[in-house]
Design a protein around this motif. Structure first.
Motif, mmCIF file in Angstrom:
data_model
loop_
_atom_site.group_PDB
_atom_site.id
_atom_site.type_symbol
_atom_site.label_atom_id
_atom_site.label_comp_id
_atom_site.label_asym_id
_atom_site.label_seq_id
_atom_site.Cartn_x
_atom_site.Cartn_y
_atom_site.Cartn_z
ATOM 1 N N GLN A 1 -9.066 -21.824 26.240
ATOM 2 C CA GLN A 1 -9.085 -22.274 27.621
ATOM 3 C C GLN A 1 -9.146 -21.069 28.550
ATOM 4 N N GLU A 2 -10.176 -21.046 29.374
ATOM 5 C CA GLU A 2 -10.296 -19.940 30.302
ATOM 6 C C GLU A 2 -9.231 -20.026 31.384
ATOM 7 N N ALA A 24 -10.108 -12.989 35.450
ATOM 8 C CA ALA A 24 -10.460 -14.001 34.457
ATOM 9 C C ALA A 24 -9.987 -13.534 33.083
ATOM 10 N N SER A 26 -11.343 -13.822 30.286
ATOM 11 C CA SER A 26 -12.407 -13.314 29.431
ATOM 12 C C SER A 26 -13.638 -13.079 30.292
ATOM 13 N N ASP A 27 -14.722 -12.690 29.642
ATOM 14 C CA ASP A 27 -15.965 -12.432 30.392
ATOM 15 C C ASP A 27 -16.853 -13.682 30.470
ATOM 16 N N THR A 28 -16.243 -14.838 30.326
ATOM 17 C CA THR A 28 -17.003 -16.091 30.356
ATOM 18 C C THR A 28 -17.819 -16.251 31.635
ATOM 19 N N PHE A 29 -17.284 -15.749 32.743
ATOM 20 C CA PHE A 29 -17.924 -15.964 34.049
ATOM 21 C C PHE A 29 -18.813 -14.801 34.467
ATOM 22 N N SER A 30 -19.061 -13.880 33.574
ATOM 23 C CA SER A 30 -19.746 -12.637 33.933
ATOM 24 C C SER A 30 -21.188 -12.849 34.391
ATOM 25 N N ASN A 77 -13.543 -8.213 34.654
ATOM 26 C CA ASN A 77 -13.501 -9.660 34.932
ATOM 27 C C ASN A 77 -12.619 -9.962 36.137
ATOM 28 N N ILE A 100 -19.294 -20.910 35.300
ATOM 29 C CA ILE A 100 -19.907 -20.134 34.234
ATOM 30 C C ILE A 100 -21.373 -19.840 34.521
ATOM 31 N N ASN A 101 -22.066 -20.831 35.067
ATOM 32 C CA ASN A 101 -23.507 -20.708 35.238
ATOM 33 C C ASN A 101 -23.861 -20.163 36.616
ATOM 34 N N TYR A 116 -13.580 -24.128 37.189
ATOM 35 C CA TYR A 116 -12.298 -23.528 36.811
ATOM 36 C C TYR A 116 -11.554 -23.074 38.058
#
Length: 127
Positions: A1-2, A24, A26-30, A77, A100-101, A116
């Motif tokens: 879970q981010e 963040a 993680s780098d999920t939103f990079s 992040n 994310i996108n 998020y």
């Protein structure tokens, strides 16, 4: 879970400054978008600023232009919101949000376009 972890809120006198951070987990939103919203009691959630990581462009809400500056460190992040010349009207809970996108410019302001959210950090401004 981010997770989005905010910090830096507090109490400041009118005319003062605060710096908010959002990290963040993680780098999920990079390659997506990270944003700040705020919500005062009895008011709707309001867009403050955002950064699009794809081109590192930043966008600001009309009520804070010229007073707040958004910056980011993609490697960490993390984004930062430097708030200067704070006014009592700036008092609110400030929320970090992310998607994310990638997103077109017209989609950056509505809160429903962000997937998020952080827990929020309180900013209080005394007059």
């Amino acid at each position: 879970q981010e997770q989005l972890i905010e910090s830096g809120g507090g109490l400041v006198q009118a005319g003062g400054s605060l710096r908010l951070s959002c990290r963040a987990s993680s780098d999920t939103f990079s390659r997506g978008v990270m944003a700040w919203f705020r919500q005062a009691p009895g008011k709707e959630r309001e867009f403050v600023a955002c950064i699009r990581w794809s081109d590192r462009s930043t966008y600001y809400g009309d009520s804070i232009k010229g007073r707040f500056t958004l910056s980011g460190n993609n490697a960490k992040n993390t984004m930062y919101l430097q708030m200067n010349s704070l006014e009592p009207e700036d008092a609110a809970v400030y929320y970090c949000a992310a998607r994310i996108n990638r997103m077109v410019v017209t989609g950056l302001r509505p809160p429903e376009n962000y997937n998020y959210w952080g827990q929020g950090t309180q900013v209080s401004v005394s007059s």
